[in-house]
Design a protein around this motif. Sequence first.
Motif, PDB file in Angstrom:
ATOM      1  N   UNK A   1       0.865  -1.169   0.000  1.00 18.38           N
ATOM      2  CA  UNK A   1       0.000   0.000   0.000  1.00 18.38           C
ATOM      3  C   UNK A   1       0.912   1.233   0.000  1.00 18.38           C
ATOM      4  N   UNK A   2       0.665   2.119  -0.923  1.00 15.56           N
ATOM      5  CA  UNK A   2       1.481   3.318  -1.065  1.00 15.56           C
ATOM      6  C   UNK A   2       0.710   4.518  -0.522  1.00 15.56           C
ATOM      7  N   UNK A   3       1.396   5.311   0.290  1.00 13.17           N
ATOM      8  CA  UNK A   3       0.806   6.484   0.910  1.00 13.17           C
ATOM      9  C   UNK A   3       1.560   7.732   0.482  1.00 13.17           C
ATOM     10  N   UNK A   4       0.831   8.810   0.219  1.00  9.10           N
ATOM     11  CA  UNK A   4       1.511  10.078   0.035  1.00  9.10           C
ATOM     12  C   UNK A   4       1.464  10.858   1.348  1.00  9.10           C
ATOM     13  N   UNK A   5       2.493  11.655   1.550  1.00  6.22           N
ATOM     14  CA  UNK A   5       2.667  12.379   2.806  1.00  6.22           C
ATOM     15  C   UNK A   5       3.083  13.809   2.521  1.00  6.22           C
ATOM     16  N   UNK A   6       2.849  14.663   3.522  1.00  6.58           N
ATOM     17  CA  UNK A   6       3.272  16.054   3.415  1.00  6.58           C
ATOM     18  C   UNK A   6       3.530  16.607   4.815  1.00  6.58           C
ATOM     19  N   UNK A   7       4.527  17.470   4.890  1.00  7.22           N
ATOM     20  CA  UNK A   7       4.890  18.058   6.170  1.00  7.22           C
ATOM     21  C   UNK A   7       5.600  19.379   5.906  1.00  7.22           C
ATOM     22  N   UNK A   8       5.360  20.412   6.725  1.00  7.11           N
ATOM     23  CA  UNK A   8       6.116  21.649   6.530  1.00  7.11           C
ATOM     24  C   UNK A   8       7.611  21.368   6.466  1.00  7.11           C
ATOM     25  N   UNK A   9       8.280  22.028   5.545  1.00  3.56           N
ATOM     26  CA  UNK A   9       9.695  21.776   5.308  1.00  3.56           C
ATOM     27  C   UNK A   9      10.549  22.073   6.534  1.00  3.56           C
ATOM     28  N   UNK A  10      10.139  23.098   7.286  1.00  4.84           N
ATOM     29  CA  UNK A  10      10.924  23.488   8.454  1.00  4.84           C
ATOM     30  C   UNK A  10      11.002  22.336   9.458  1.00  4.84           C
ATOM     31  N   UNK A  11      12.199  22.033   9.890  1.00  4.27           N
ATOM     32  CA  UNK A  11      12.382  20.988  10.886  1.00  4.27           C
ATOM     33  C   UNK A  11      12.597  19.604  10.330  1.00  4.27           C
ATOM     34  N   UNK A  12      12.514  19.449   9.007  1.00  2.00           N
ATOM     35  CA  UNK A  12      12.706  18.111   8.441  1.00  2.00           C
ATOM     36  C   UNK A  12      14.147  17.656   8.562  1.00  2.00           C
ATOM     37  N   UNK A  13      15.101  18.571   8.464  1.00  2.84           N
ATOM     38  CA  UNK A  13      16.499  18.184   8.516  1.00  2.84           C
ATOM     39  C   UNK A  13      16.811  17.147   7.460  1.00  2.84           C
ATOM     40  N   UNK A  14      17.457  16.068   7.882  1.00  2.00           N
ATOM     41  CA  UNK A  14      17.792  14.993   6.953  1.00  2.00           C
ATOM     42  C   UNK A  14      16.839  13.817   7.105  1.00  2.00           C
ATOM     43  N   UNK A  15      15.699  14.057   7.749  1.00  2.00           N
ATOM     44  CA  UNK A  15      14.816  12.936   8.049  1.00  2.00           C
ATOM     45  C   UNK A  15      13.670  12.719   7.104  1.00  2.00           C
ATOM     46  N   UNK A  16      13.836  13.056   5.838  1.00  2.00           N
ATOM     47  CA  UNK A  16      12.752  12.913   4.879  1.00  2.00           C
ATOM     48  C   UNK A  16      12.225  11.490   4.788  1.00  2.00           C
ATOM     49  N   UNK A  17      13.085  10.507   5.051  1.00  3.04           N
ATOM     50  CA  UNK A  17      12.701   9.110   4.885  1.00  3.04           C
ATOM     51  C   UNK A  17      12.068   8.518   6.147  1.00  3.04           C
ATOM     52  N   UNK A  18      11.936   9.304   7.189  1.00  2.00           N
ATOM     53  CA  UNK A  18      11.404   8.815   8.463  1.00  2.00           C
ATOM     54  C   UNK A  18       9.902   9.059   8.543  1.00  2.00           C
ATOM     55  N   UNK A  19       9.124   7.989   8.672  1.00  2.00           N
ATOM     56  CA  UNK A  19       7.674   8.155   8.635  1.00  2.00           C
ATOM     57  C   UNK A  19       7.162   8.990   9.813  1.00  2.00           C
ATOM     58  N   UNK A  20       7.862   8.966  10.931  1.00  3.02           N
ATOM     59  CA  UNK A  20       7.391   9.707  12.104  1.00  3.02           C
ATOM     60  C   UNK A  20       7.544  11.206  11.951  1.00  3.02           C
ATOM     61  N   UNK A  21       8.240  11.640  10.904  1.00  2.76           N
ATOM     62  CA  UNK A  21       8.390  13.069  10.652  1.00  2.76           C
ATOM     63  C   UNK A  21       7.128  13.677  10.029  1.00  2.76           C
ATOM     64  N   UNK A  22       6.237  12.820   9.524  1.00  4.83           N
ATOM     65  CA  UNK A  22       5.095  13.310   8.766  1.00  4.83           C
ATOM     66  C   UNK A  22       3.803  13.159   9.552  1.00  4.83           C
ATOM     67  N   UNK A  23       3.075  14.239   9.653  1.00  6.16           N
ATOM     68  CA  UNK A  23       1.776  14.232  10.329  1.00  6.16           C
ATOM     69  C   UNK A  23       0.607  14.044   9.363  1.00  6.16           C
ATOM     70  N   UNK A  24       0.838  14.309   8.089  1.00  6.91           N
ATOM     71  CA  UNK A  24      -0.248  14.330   7.112  1.00  6.91           C
ATOM     72  C   UNK A  24      -0.080  13.189   6.111  1.00  6.91           C
ATOM     73  N   UNK A  25      -1.077  12.301   6.083  1.00  3.34           N
ATOM     74  CA  UNK A  25      -1.020  11.094   5.268  1.00  3.34           C
ATOM     75  C   UNK A  25      -2.293  10.939   4.459  1.00  3.34           C
TER      76      UNK A  25
END
Length: 126
Positions: A92-116
């Motif tokens: 199952x593929x999910x799209x995600x979005x999160x404000x860029x601020x605070x992402x750092x190098x963690x783009x691949x971490x699912x816990x960084x995203x609140x919006x799914x």
Amino acid sequence: VQLVESGGGLVQTGGQLRLTCVTSGFSFNDYAIGWFRQAPGKEREGVACMSTTDGYTYYSKDAEGRFTISSNTAKSTFYLQMNRMNPEDTAVYYCVAQPHEGMGEGYYLYMKYDNWGKGTQVTVSS
């Protein structure tokens, strides 16, 4: 924030699919956007992510060279083009979005995203 995926389905090994994520409720600029997937019995993993601020992209090792993430700012929509697919891409593929601020190098971490999004099933037959 709303994210709606489409484009999943059944494809044969070696085939291709393009997933689409239509977004609303937030300014598309200055966001981290991406695609995660989860196969049965496996952890959710980041497949491809990007920054709409500076164009930074991340691809998992599985996705590198086969998948491409892209976006259309005017349509507040982004895509995942998947080529040379194999049965291990079934998930199952999910799209995600999160404000860029605070992402750092963690783009691949699912816990960084609140919006799914709710997810779309992709099945690759052998």
